[in-house]
Design an enzyme around this catalytic site. Structure first.
Site, mmCIF file in Angstrom:
data_model
loop_
_atom_site.group_PDB
_atom_site.id
_atom_site.type_symbol
_atom_site.label_atom_id
_atom_site.label_comp_id
_atom_site.label_asym_id
_atom_site.label_seq_id
_atom_site.Cartn_x
_atom_site.Cartn_y
_atom_site.Cartn_z
ATOM 1 C CE LYS A 1 24.939 86.608 18.621
ATOM 2 N NZ LYS A 1 23.552 86.509 18.085
ATOM 3 C CD GLU B 1 33.303 92.992 7.399
ATOM 4 O OE1 GLU B 1 32.816 94.144 7.278
ATOM 5 O OE2 GLU B 1 32.701 91.946 7.128
ATOM 6 C CB CYS C 1 29.922 95.214 5.236
ATOM 7 S SG CYS C 1 30.686 93.714 4.607
ATOM 8 C CD GLU D 1 27.266 100.509 6.674
ATOM 9 O OE1 GLU D 1 27.653 99.598 5.928
ATOM 10 O OE2 GLU D 1 27.497 100.516 7.909
#
Length: 528
Positions: free
Chosen positions: A221, A299, A333, A429
């Site tokens: 997906k 992750e 990331c 973040e």
């Protein structure tokens, strides 16, 4: 043809006809010195029709869905294509197809799987220009970075094509003379692969390469912002000869993502879920997978510290900071998020970093060869950066470069000084081109700030003190450490974090282990 005209805040006049923008003239309006904005031209996605797929891919067939959703160019807001909006029904078809295909795919020899993965790698390499264009148009990356991603993505297929033949079990010495102990490794089954938009090709191949090498079958997906790259990979997988049902792709809109994700995480025929994305979403998927006790790889979010000690080579540290922060406009990331610079070299580092930003960063459409900084993925992303900048300034930070949100989803690369740990940009973040610098005095203080986070994906530091290098590398609470290096990702190395940055590892020799079960076989009744 109906034509409309637009004047942007940057002083550019565009005409718009038949869905395309064309720059007519640039006015001499003032803008910030030292941060040129690359002028837009008319850009069109010119690739092989074979690779511009807009249907779902299930059981070796291209399938329609009851509705479609638009894929937009984040640089212009223009529609690139309409893609099949798959729902739970299509997701279930894909899971069933993968489950059926698993029983034949796992019987392929390791060499046979290796050969097919290598063919897929060759096709990615052969079609790298078109695949890179897809990334640039749906993700916004400059073409140079998109080409780099395709090389990176292909590298995982190459690596795991080789690792397929190195799935070794063990023969363990037994305490009894009449038995032998064998440990076999077998594929876990169907793997649901849920991927983000920021690396729309590499995040698929990093997972799928390992899974296929192990003998698993796949349902992908892709992110709703970037499904075209995933569908192009499916076309090349088909051309490579990967059998029907082994690799399936179910694109869907943001609205249908929860229902599709629920199927992929709860269906009892799925044996494994692998996800890359935010920590908040990862926790939801973990809960969904828990009811059927599936294997998971996660992750998740990062908040990487970048520490520059007094002993560092400042020029190398500046180059590392530029690489680590501004790749994909800060949307990776493992991007550095908090920059800690020791007092003695703080001012020198800030000055050189500002000059590097002036000299090297150019905003614009990723198709323009002069562009180094594309748009953020959408307006919400640029608004988040703007909010963090405003919060920092309200708490005493100084804007040394950039600081403004531009039209659409563009945001100026921004350098902040006098940053403190109570500001939003040091507590959450960013995922954007914001570089906040915190001054520190001692190594102990730097480590305390760096480790004061519930996530721990990557961390970076620059030092020429060997003893300090060992101390800091061992004490940083992260899964990956860059020492005097701002770029650390490679197929040969393990990728993953600690704390709430996730579970498991991708890439390296450890990546394939995530898709394997260990079966203990006790062979008894032997004559000593």
């Amino acid at each position: 043809t109906e034509t409309a005209f637009y004047l942007t805040s940057c002083g550019q006049i565009y005409s718009r006809a038949m869905g395309s923008f064309c720059l007519l003239r640039s006015l001499c309006l003032p803008r910030q010195v030292g941060l040129p904005l690359v002028m837009h031209r008319q850009y069109s996605l010119d690739i092989s029709a074979q690779l511009l797929r807009t249907q779902g891919y299930v059981n070796g067939q291209w399938i329609n869905a009851p509705s479609t959703f638009p894929v937009l160019d984040p640089a212009t807001g223009e529609e690139i294509a309409k893609v099949a909006d798959c729902g739970p029904a299509e997701a279930k078809l894909a899971v069933d197809a993968a489950y059926k295909a698993f029983y034949s795919w796992k019987q392929h020899t390791a060499k046979e799987r290796s050969v097919l993965l290598r063919k897929w790698y060759d096709l990615l390499t052969l079609n790298k220009e078109d695949l890179a264009k897809l990334i640039t148009f749906e993700c916004g990356k400059p073409m140079k970075e998109s080409l780099g991603e395709i090389a990176y993505a292909a590298g995982f297929l190459e690596w795991f094509s080789e690792e397929a033949r190195r799935v070794y079990g063990d023969v363990v010495p037994s305490a009894a003379k009449d038995r032998r102990i064998l440990l076999l490794k077998q594929p876990v089954g169907v793997a649901s692969i849920i991927t983000p938009w920021n690396f729309p090709s590499a995040m698929i191949t990093r997972k799928v390469g390992a899974a296929l090498a192990a003998g698993c079958t796949i349902v992908v997906k892709p992110a709703e912002d970037t499904p075209l790259s995933a569908l192009a990979l499916a076309e090349l997988a088909s051309q490579a000869g990967i059998p029907a049902g082994v690799f399936n792709v179910v694109p869907c809109s943001r609205e249908k993502t929860p229902s599709v994700g629920a199927v992929l995480c709860t269906d009892p025929l799925v044996g494994k879920v692998s996800f890359t994305g935010s920590t908040a979403t990862g926790k939801i998927l973990l809960k969904l997978a828990a009811d059927t006790v599936k294997r998971v790889s996660m992750e998740l979010g990062g908040h990487a510290p970048f520490i520059v000690f007094d002993s560092a080579d400042v020029d190398k540290a500046v180059a590392g900071a530029m690489n680590s922060k501004f790749r994909n406009s800060g949307q990776t990331c493992v991007c550095s998020n908090r920059f800690l610079v020791q007092s003695k070299i703080h001012d020198c580092f800030i000055e050189k970093l500002g000059k590097a930003m002036d000299a090297e960063l150019r905003l614009g459409h990723g198709s323009d060869p002069n562009t180094t900084q594309g748009p953020l993925i959408n307006v919400r992303a640029s608004e988040k950066v703007e909010h963090q900048v405003m919060d920092a300034v309200s708490r005493g930070a100084k804007v040394l470069r950039g600081g403004k949100r531009l039209d659409g989803s563009f945001h100026q690369p921004t350098l902040l000084a006098d940053v403190t740990t109570d500001m939003l940009c040091t507590r959450e973040e960013t995922f954007g081109p914001l570089l906040p610098v915190i001054r520190f005095s001692t190594e102990k203080e730097a480590l305390a700030i760096a480790n004061a986070s519930h996530v721990g994906l990557a961390g970076y530091f620059f030092s020429q003190d060997v003893s300090q290098i060992w101390r800091v590398a061992e004490n940083l609470e992260v899964g990956m450490v860059g020492v005097n290096e701002g770029l650390l990702s490679t197929p040969e190395a393990s990728f993953g974090g600690v704390k709430q940055s996730g579970l498991g590892r991708e890439g390296s020799k450890y990546g394939i282990e995530e898709y394997l079960d260990v079966k203990y076989m006790c062979f008894g009744g032997l004559t000593p």
